[in-house]
Write a protein that holds these residues in place. Structure first.
Motif, PDB file in Angstrom:
ATOM      1  N   ALA A   1      -4.801 -10.970  -0.267  1.00  0.00           N
ATOM      2  CA  ALA A   1      -4.571  -9.594   0.221  1.00  0.00           C
ATOM      3  C   ALA A   1      -5.538  -8.664  -0.532  1.00  0.00           C
ATOM      4  CB  ALA A   1      -3.124  -9.191  -0.056  1.00  0.00           C
ATOM      5  N   PRO A   2      -5.857  -7.498   0.026  1.00  0.00           N
ATOM      6  CA  PRO A   2      -6.709  -6.553  -0.715  1.00  0.00           C
ATOM      7  C   PRO A   2      -6.018  -6.125  -2.016  1.00  0.00           C
ATOM      8  CG  PRO A   2      -6.266  -5.782   1.551  1.00  0.00           C
ATOM      9  CD  PRO A   2      -5.421  -6.989   1.334  1.00  0.00           C
ATOM     10  N   LEU A   3      -6.820  -5.816  -3.040  1.00  0.00           N
ATOM     11  CA  LEU A   3      -6.236  -5.338  -4.303  1.00  0.00           C
ATOM     12  C   LEU A   3      -5.607  -3.958  -4.105  1.00  0.00           C
ATOM     13  CD1 LEU A   3      -8.873  -6.192  -7.073  1.00  0.00           C
ATOM     14  CD2 LEU A   3      -6.512  -7.047  -6.944  1.00  0.00           C
ATOM     15  N   HIS A   4      -4.496  -3.720  -4.778  1.00  0.00           N
ATOM     16  CA  HIS A   4      -3.852  -2.397  -4.706  1.00  0.00           C
ATOM     17  C   HIS A   4      -4.754  -1.362  -5.386  1.00  0.00           C
ATOM     18  CE1 HIS A   4      -0.882   0.769  -5.022  1.00  0.00           C
ATOM     19  NE2 HIS A   4      -0.098   0.069  -4.213  1.00  0.00           N
ATOM     20  N   GLU A   5      -4.821  -0.212  -4.782  1.00  0.00           N
ATOM     21  CA  GLU A   5      -5.619   0.914  -5.297  1.00  0.00           C
ATOM     22  C   GLU A   5      -5.335   1.216  -6.788  1.00  0.00           C
ATOM     23  OE1 GLU A   5      -4.531   4.274  -2.849  1.00  0.00           O
ATOM     24  OE2 GLU A   5      -5.650   5.638  -4.175  1.00  0.00           O
ATOM     25  N   GLY A   6      -4.070   1.151  -7.161  1.00  0.00           N
ATOM     26  CA  GLY A   6      -3.681   1.441  -8.548  1.00  0.00           C
ATOM     27  C   GLY A   6      -4.212   0.386  -9.511  1.00  0.00           C
TER      28      GLY A   6
ATOM     29  N   ALA B   1       0.833  -1.215   0.000  1.00  0.00           N
ATOM     30  CA  ALA B   1       0.000   0.000   0.000  1.00  0.00           C
ATOM     31  C   ALA B   1       0.866   1.262   0.000  1.00  0.00           C
ATOM     32  CB  ALA B   1      -0.922  -0.008   1.217  1.00  0.00           C
ATOM     33  N   THR B   2       2.134   1.120   0.391  1.00  0.00           N
ATOM     34  CA  THR B   2       3.021   2.290   0.421  1.00  0.00           C
ATOM     35  C   THR B   2       3.591   2.639  -0.963  1.00  0.00           C
ATOM     36  OG1 THR B   2       4.931   0.913   0.947  1.00  0.00           O
ATOM     37  CG2 THR B   2       3.732   1.833   2.819  1.00  0.00           C
ATOM     38  N   VAL B   3       3.410   1.743  -1.938  1.00  0.00           N
ATOM     39  CA  VAL B   3       3.841   2.055  -3.311  1.00  0.00           C
ATOM     40  C   VAL B   3       2.712   2.872  -3.958  1.00  0.00           C
ATOM     41  CG1 VAL B   3       4.438   1.061  -5.568  1.00  0.00           C
ATOM     42  CG2 VAL B   3       5.294   0.004  -3.451  1.00  0.00           C
TER      43      VAL B   3
END
Ligand code: GLU
Length: 334
Positions: free
Chosen positions: A318-323, A275-277
């Protein structure tokens, strides 16, 4: 005295400050000229499929650098668990990891390195890739024709940090096996094991990998090795109790010496980040893959049957990345 000292200090501070401003100014000039964001993808051994996944994604990303300013590299690494832990430390931006280890990393379970760190709540799924059967390959003269026969043999458990090593340890736990159950418990890297098998240093190599795999081709073509079944009540139980395991079949005829279909269990290769990327970075990486999907699929035979619909869901915990979500929504896929 004390005043003097103070003014000296101030002068020094001013001098330091102005020279660092000058330095920053000259640096920002050159940064503005390049202005690229460098990202890394952790893969696996060079003879595996993760390496091809990472290299293929980077190749597609780097074709568009002039538009998005992202430059991508995909070095060889120790595999799934190494990649997840490097992402957690901020040493890698993205990586390839088995679905079982993605699951356990999000929860902080099963693997010693995950348990000590606790749940990796920032871990993000991006998409999944090919299926990875847990593949056991034995020398023709080893008398190993089922995975139960590994006991008392020279077995390569793979390097700590590989997904393969993690999964064989889970299986050993279920069977009540320890390292002492084997005549030799080697820790060779995946890329070293075909040679060791052919040199008669080990009887059995293990690889959780997409097929066809270069390393298994090497073992089957150069020294008559055979793929052996991994079946029975314990395997059935692992599949029934864990969403990230499924039945898997290695098709007969894919490798020299193994003409019949071989049954085993398997996981899925997944592509993960943190999530930090930044969402923009992941958006452009995902876009590079799916805007050029036919080209991507041609880069390895294990990718041939992939579909975006499966890749957005299968093997992901894991949750999907926002991007990634941004791209999938833009395409109307979710
Ligand atoms: N599944 C293996 C691992 O996590 C790597 C397979 C590959 O490199 O293709 O270590």
């Amino acid at each position: 005295m004390s005043l003097n000292r103070k003014s000296m200090k101030n002068k020094l501070a001013t001098a330091l400050f102005s020279s660092s401003v000058a330095l920053a100014a000259s640096f920002s000039g050159s940064v503005a000229a390049a202005d690229n964001t460098f990202v890394t993808i952790g893969t696996g051994g060079q003879t595996g499929v993760y390496y091809v996944v990472g290299q293929s994604i980077c190749r597609l990303v780097n074709r568009g650098t002039k538009d998005h300013n992202i430059k991508c590299t995909a070095p060889s690494t120790g595999g799934s668990v190494t990649n997840i832990n490097a992402i957690r430390k901020g040493e890698q931006d993205m990586g390839v990891a088995q679905s079982d280890w993605q699951f356990h990393a999000t929860k902080g379970t099963k693997h010693a390195t995950f348990k000590t760190q606790g749940a990796f709540t920032d871990l993000r799924a991006v998409f999944s890739v090919h299926g990875e059967p847990f593949t056991v390959v034995a020398r023709a003269d080893s008398n190993v024709s089922h995975y139960n026969d590994m006991v008392g043999k020279r077995v390569n458990l793979n390097n700590p940090g590989s997904g393969t090593r993690g999964t064989i340890e889970v299986l050993m736990g279920e069977k009540g096996w320890t390292k002492d159950s084997f005549k030799l418990a080697a820790e060779l890297k995946a890329a070293e094991q075909a040679q060791a098998l052919c040199d008669n240093k080990i009887d059995v190599m293990i690889y959780t990998v997409g097929h066809p795999s270069g390393a298994i081709k090497e073992a089957s073509a150069s020294c008559n090795a055979k793929i052996i079944p991994v079946t029975g009540p314990i395997i059935d139980k692992l599949i029934a109790e864990n969403p990230f395991y499924s039945e898997a079949t290695i098709p007969g005829g894919m490798y020299a010496g193994t003409d019949e279909d071989i049954k085993t269990f398997g996981v899925r290769a997944t592509f993960v980040s943190s999530a930090t990327v930044p969402a923009d970075t992941i958006y452009h990486v995902v876009k590079a893959v799916f805007d050029n999907f036919d080209r991507f699929k041609r880069l390895h035979p294990a990718f041939a049957n992939l579909t975006p619909q499966d890749m957005m869901v299968k093997g992901l915990s894991a949750p999907l990345h926002e991007g990634a979500v941004r791209y999938y929504k833009e395409k109307g896929w979710m």
